[in-house]
Design an enzyme around this catalytic site. Structure first.
Site, PDB file in Angstrom:
ATOM      1  CE  LYS A   1     -11.722   6.410  -5.303  1.00 30.37           C
ATOM      2  NZ  LYS A   1     -11.357   5.304  -4.411  1.00 30.37           N
ATOM      3  CG  ASN A   2      -8.222   6.810  -2.602  1.00 33.47           C
ATOM      4  OD1 ASN A   2      -9.384   6.425  -2.767  1.00 33.47           O
ATOM      5  ND2 ASN A   2      -7.208   6.317  -3.290  1.00 33.47           N
TER       6      ASN A   2
ATOM      7  CB  CYS B   1     -11.601  -6.044  -5.997  1.00 34.23           C
ATOM      8  SG  CYS B   1     -10.041  -5.229  -5.979  1.00 34.23           S
TER       9      CYS B   1
ATOM     10  NE  ARG C   1      -7.333  -3.517  -3.095  1.00 36.97           N
ATOM     11  CZ  ARG C   1      -7.861  -2.364  -3.474  1.00 36.97           C
ATOM     12  NH1 ARG C   1      -8.766  -2.331  -4.402  1.00 36.97           N
ATOM     13  NH2 ARG C   1      -7.483  -1.241  -2.909  1.00 36.97           N
TER      14      ARG C   1
ATOM     15  CB  SER D   1      -1.223  -1.760   4.373  1.00 40.34           C
ATOM     16  OG  SER D   1      -2.626  -1.577   4.353  1.00 40.34           O
TER      17      SER D   1
ATOM     18  CG  ASP E   1      -4.763   4.409  -7.041  1.00 41.91           C
ATOM     19  OD1 ASP E   1      -4.757   3.178  -7.196  1.00 41.91           O
ATOM     20  OD2 ASP E   1      -5.250   4.961  -6.030  1.00 41.91           O
TER      21      ASP E   1
ATOM     22  NE  ARG F   1     -15.454   1.823  -6.795  1.00 42.95           N
ATOM     23  CZ  ARG F   1     -14.280   1.221  -6.669  1.00 42.95           C
ATOM     24  NH1 ARG F   1     -13.906   0.316  -7.546  1.00 42.95           N
ATOM     25  NH2 ARG F   1     -13.479   1.502  -5.665  1.00 42.95           N
TER      26      ARG F   1
HETATM   27  C1  UD1 Z   1      -5.436   2.260  -1.053  1.00 46.06           C
HETATM   28  C2  UD1 Z   1      -6.194   3.115  -2.042  1.00 46.06           C
HETATM   29  C3  UD1 Z   1      -6.008   2.576  -3.457  1.00 46.06           C
HETATM   30  C4  UD1 Z   1      -4.517   2.466  -3.776  1.00 46.06           C
HETATM   31  C5  UD1 Z   1      -3.784   1.672  -2.706  1.00 46.06           C
HETATM   32  C6  UD1 Z   1      -2.283   1.660  -2.901  1.00 46.06           C
HETATM   33  C7  UD1 Z   1      -8.074   3.988  -0.806  1.00 46.06           C
HETATM   34  C8  UD1 Z   1      -9.523   3.969  -0.545  1.00 46.06           C
HETATM   35  N1  UD1 Z   1      -7.599   3.104  -1.678  1.00 46.06           N
HETATM   36  O1  UD1 Z   1      -5.972   0.950  -1.090  1.00 46.06           O
HETATM   37  O2  UD1 Z   1      -6.636   3.480  -4.366  1.00 46.06           O
HETATM   38  O3  UD1 Z   1      -4.376   1.803  -5.024  1.00 46.06           O
HETATM   39  O4  UD1 Z   1      -4.041   2.241  -1.410  1.00 46.06           O
HETATM   40  O5  UD1 Z   1      -1.794   2.953  -2.958  1.00 46.06           O
HETATM   41  O6  UD1 Z   1      -7.353   4.810  -0.277  1.00 46.06           O
HETATM   42  N2  UD1 Z   1      -2.285  -5.846   1.780  1.00 46.06           N
HETATM   43  C9  UD1 Z   1      -2.181  -7.063   2.433  1.00 46.06           C
HETATM   44  N3  UD1 Z   1      -2.829  -7.189   3.642  1.00 46.06           N
HETATM   45  C10 UD1 Z   1      -3.552  -6.176   4.207  1.00 46.06           C
HETATM   46  C11 UD1 Z   1      -3.638  -4.943   3.528  1.00 46.06           C
HETATM   47  C12 UD1 Z   1      -2.980  -4.812   2.318  1.00 46.06           C
HETATM   48  O7  UD1 Z   1      -1.546  -7.982   1.946  1.00 46.06           O
HETATM   49  O8  UD1 Z   1      -4.101  -6.361   5.310  1.00 46.06           O
HETATM   50  C13 UD1 Z   1      -1.609  -5.683   0.464  1.00 46.06           C
HETATM   51  C14 UD1 Z   1      -2.588  -5.380  -0.672  1.00 46.06           C
HETATM   52  O9  UD1 Z   1      -3.152  -6.569  -1.203  1.00 46.06           O
HETATM   53  C15 UD1 Z   1      -1.688  -4.662  -1.661  1.00 46.06           C
HETATM   54  C16 UD1 Z   1      -0.753  -3.869  -0.743  1.00 46.06           C
HETATM   55  O10 UD1 Z   1      -0.794  -4.521   0.533  1.00 46.06           O
HETATM   56  O11 UD1 Z   1      -0.958  -5.579  -2.403  1.00 46.06           O
HETATM   57  C17 UD1 Z   1      -1.108  -2.418  -0.566  1.00 46.06           C
HETATM   58  O12 UD1 Z   1      -2.469  -2.301  -0.244  1.00 46.06           O
HETATM   59  P1  UD1 Z   1      -3.031  -1.070   0.612  1.00 46.06           P
HETATM   60  O13 UD1 Z   1      -1.990  -0.022   0.687  1.00 46.06           O
HETATM   61  O14 UD1 Z   1      -3.596  -1.604   1.882  1.00 46.06           O
HETATM   62  O15 UD1 Z   1      -4.198  -0.553  -0.327  1.00 46.06           O
HETATM   63  P2  UD1 Z   1      -5.652  -0.097   0.072  1.00 46.06           P
HETATM   64  O16 UD1 Z   1      -5.643   0.617   1.384  1.00 46.06           O
HETATM   65  O17 UD1 Z   1      -6.596  -1.225  -0.110  1.00 46.06           O
END
Ligand code: UD1
Length: 419
Positions: free
Chosen positions: A22-23, A118, A123, A165, A307, A399
């Site tokens: 999915k990811n 969420c 996030r 991220s 995850d 999902r």
């Molecule tokens: C993706 C995955 C999710 C997984 C996560 C961490 C997908 C669709 N989802 O989510 O399943 O749990 O990676 O491995 O691939 N953050 C900020 N600012 C930003 C972006 C992120 O502060 O602009 C923080 C987030 O709140 C979190 C951390 O950085 O605490 C990591 O988030 P991120 O790696 O961006 O996760 P997702 O891409 O949302």
């Protein structure tokens, strides 16, 4: 509202094939917006988030068709793509924000709903926006929407992410693929799903190269070709079945996944006493009656994935002594704890650290799922508990897990969906 009924205790036995990731599928689907040529994608999992992303692409004007019993989809972008991603589609799935980079790169403007908070944390998308502005994007946020433009087109730049991220790395790789000149992104996330996105983009003709462990160089390109691409298997689904077998003292074979990409998970499970053997790229996992306690923390790949934190916590309830899990990615990812404690677990939380008392026997119960991975952790606990458990709000589960009841039933679980 649909529920799952699980009758335990079960020892899982047999073979399970892992579905497409999915990811990995979500950013690849978003990246199709970069091209006007036809793209064929294989191995997309049939789960709600993928349906939502396809609806989002269709709302923008992409022509999406299923080929061969829905196993393959073809995508072709109309010459008149809209650049507006609505709240209704982005609110249920944070990955909707990944169309931002693609729309800006291709059309120079986008209005995309903020994904909002969420259950597992606030996030934000500040890292995505700051890095896009380094590529020349001007943006403002008005009434829950990002209004972004790139009046002079995107221009390559040197960007160091302030924090690792996954989403920001993906959005920027996609955007920089069509930017003018060279972009260097450092402190990137290096999840296998990101490598899959890069493989997909390079197959279309993009010029992306990893120059060190967390640094990628992207040379913007103009012409992309028609391609067919097979999405990688889902390592989180594979990890979930590994843990399920360890927990239920099962004996299962996991096929369709490269064991190398779940090395950390396999190492940890072996360390606590699970029997795992790899033969011809298939993983044989046998659960033991007794397991050892451990101290782990979640971290970006190649660390232990957030995850799989909820699923691992269920397993550690069985350990001979107390274990500790530190959640280092999301600030509020312990929603499953209250429900597990209602089933007899003894887990206490202090800040981002959970202490999990061992030697627990789960009781069956009526339960409420709160997010995707929490839902599956409740199924695991219910399979280990004697008697009938009911899990409510299972739309979270749909999902991200393809045919979970069918797969678990094939492994001998007694599980059914009721309304
Ligand atoms: C993706 C995955 C999710 C997984 C996560 C961490 C997908 C669709 N989802 O989510 O399943 O749990 O990676 O491995 O691939 N953050 C900020 N600012 C930003 C972006 C992120 O502060 O602009 C923080 C987030 O709140 C979190 C951390 O950085 O605490 C990591 O988030 P991120 O790696 O961006 O996760 P997702 O891409 O949302």
């Amino acid at each position: 509202m649909k529920k799952l009924e699980v009758f335990g205790a079960t020892k899982l036995k047999g073979q399970v094939r892992i579905s497409g990731s999915k990811n990995a599928s979500l950013p690849i689907l978003a990246a199709t917006l970069l091209s006007n040529k036809k793209i064929y994608l294989k191995n997309l999992p049939k789960v709600k988030d993928i349906e939502t992303m396809i609806l989002l692409l269709k709302s923008l004007g992409s022509k999406v068709n299923f080929v061969k019993n829905k196993n393959i989809i073809s995508i072709k972008n109309d010459l008149k793509i809209k650049t507006f991603a609505s709240y209704n589609l982005v609110k249920t799935m944070r990955a909707g924000i990944l169309v931002l980079g693609a729309l800006l790169a291709k059309y120079g403007k986008a209005k995309v709903s903020l994904p909002g908070g969420c259950a597992i944390g606030t996030r934000p998308i500040d890292i995505h926006l700051k890095a896009l502005s380094d590529l020349g994007v001007k943006y403002k946020i008005v009434q829950g929407y990002v209004y972004a433009t790139a009046p002079k087109g995107l221009k390559g730049s040197k960007i160091r992410f302030p924090k690792i991220s996954v989403g920001a790395t993906e959005n920027l790789i996609i955007a920089a693929s069509l930017a003018k000149g060279e972009t260097i992104l450092s402190n990137c996330a290096i999840e296998p799903e990101i490598k899959d996105l890069v493989n997909f983009l390079n197959k279309m003709g993009c010029k992306i190269k990893w120059i060190s462990k967390r640094t990628v160089k992207i040379i913007g390109c103009k012409n992309l070709s028609q391609i067919s691409y097979e999405v990688m298997p889902d390592r989180i689904e594979a990890g979930t079945y590994l843990i399920a077998s360890a927990l239920t003292e099962g004996d299962i074979k996991i096929c369709g996944i490269d064991p190398k990409i779940i090395k950390t998970e396999i190492k940890i499970l072996k360390k606590i006493g699970t029997n795992i053997k790899i033969k011809n790229n298939e993983i044989y996992v046998k659960g033991n009656k007794s397991i050892k306690n451990i101290k782990i923390k979640t971290s970006p790949y190649p660390g232990f994935p957030t995850d799989l934190q909820a699923q691992m916590m269920v397993l550690l309830c069985k350990a001979s002594k107390s274990s500790i899990i530190k959640e280092d990615i999301f600030e509020n990812r312990f929603m499953h704890v209250a429900e597990l404690n209602r089933m007899g677990a003894s887990i206490s939380i202090k800040g981002n650290t959970a202490t999990i008392k061992g030697n627990i026997k789960f009781n069956s119960a009526e339960l409420m799922a709160t997010d995707l991975r929490a839902s599956v952790s409740l199924i695991l606990a219910a399979m280990a508990a004697k008697g009938k458990s009911k899990i409510n709000r299972i739309y979270h589960l749909d999902r991200g897990y393809e045919q979970i009841e069918k797969k678990l039933k094939k492994l001998g679980a007694k599980i059914k969906r009721t309304s």
